[in-house]
Design a protein around this motif. Structure first.
Motif: not given
Length: 229
Positions: A30-42, A44-47
Motif C-alpha cells: 500500500r505504501e509503495s502504491l501510494k508513492q507511485h500515485v503521488e509521483d504520477a500526480c507530480k 502530471l502537474e509538471a507537464d
C-alpha cells in the motif's frame, strides 16, 4: 508436555507469524502504491505547467545566410549594393563585400614597369572603396570585406566558393545579347563557376517604372529572339 500439544502450539505460532508477515507485506504494498500515485500526480502537474508556458519560437535559418556583393565604382554596382543590403537586412543574413582590383596586362612591354607601380595604387583605392561602403552600411548586417586582385569573374567565383556564399549580387551593364555573346560578361563568367544563385542588377530598383497595361495576345516574339521562333 505431550507431543501433540507441542505440535499444535508450533502450528499456531507459525500461523500467527504468517498472518503478521502477510499484513506487513500488504502494508508495504500500500505504501509503495501510494508513492507511485503521488509521483504520477507530480509529473502530471509538471507537464501541465510546461504545456501552459509560452514556447519560444526557434529562429528560422535564413534562406540566404551569406550574401556576397561585388563592389566597384560603377552606377550598376551601387544599385546591386542597395539590393544586397535590403536583402541582408530583411533576411537577417551576413553581407560580404568583395572588390577585385583588375589591372589588364600591358600591350606594350615598355609599360610593364608603370603597371607594376600601378598595382599598389589600385589595391589601396579598392580597400578605400570597401571601407567607405562598409561604413555606409554599418548597422544593416554583419559585414565582411574581401579585396582581391586578378580577373574579376575568376576571383569573385573563387571568393564565393571559399566563403560559402548563398547568393551573389552583381551590377550588370546590360550590353545586349550580341555584345554579351561576343565579349562575354563578368556575371556570365561567375555563373559558370559557382553553384549558388547570381542576381544581376542593371537598374535602380527604387526607381518607379510604368508598365504598359496591354491586353494583346502574346506571340512567339515575346519569348524568343527574332529568327529563333
Amino acid at each position: 508436555m505431550r507431543t501433540d500439544t507441542l505440535l499444535k502450539a508450533v502450528q499456531s505460532y507459525l500461523s500467527a507469524e504468517k498472518n503478521v508477515a502477510t499484513n506487513r507485506l500488504r502494508e508495504a504494498e500500500r505504501e509503495s502504491l501510494k508513492q507511485h500515485v503521488e509521483d504520477a500526480c507530480k509529473r502530471l502537474e509538471a507537464d501541465a505547467v510546461t504545456a501552459a508556458a509560452p514556447v519560444e519560437a526557434t529562429p528560422a535559418k535564413p534562406l540566404f545566410r551569406r550574401i556576397m556583393v561585388a563592389v566597384d565604382n560603377s552606377l550598376q554596382a551601387g544599385f546591386a549594393i542597395n539590393v544586397a543590403a535590403e536583402l541582408a537586412k530583411s533576411l537577417h543574413s551576413e553581407l560580404c563585400l568583395v572588390h577585385i582590383a583588375h589591372i589588364p596586362p600591358p600591350t606594350n612591354p615598355d609599360l610593364a614597369y608603370e603597371q607594376f607601380e600601378l598595382e599598389p595604387m589600385c589595391l589601396e583605392a579598392g580597400q578605400k572603396l570597401l571601407d567607405q561602403t562598409a561604413d555606409r552600411l554599418s548597422g544593416v548586417a554583419p559585414i565582411e570585406k574581401v579585396l582581391r586582385q586578378g580577373d574579376p569573374a575568376t576571383e569573385i567565383a573563387d571568393v564565393a566558393n571559399r566563403l560559402g556564399a548563398d547568393l551573389i549580387v552583381m551590377g550588370t551593364h546590360g550590353r545586349g545579347r550580341f555584345t554579351a555573346a561576343v565579349v562575354g560578361s563578368v556575371a556570365q563568367g561567375v555563373m559558370r563557376h559557382v553553384t549558388c544563385p547570381v542576381l544581376c542588377v542593371a537598374h535602380d530598383p527604387a526607381e518607379l517604372r510604368t508598365v504598359p497595361n496591354t491586353t494583346r495576345e502574346k506571340t512567339a516574339d515575346d519569348y524568343f529572339p527574332a529568327g529563333i521562333a
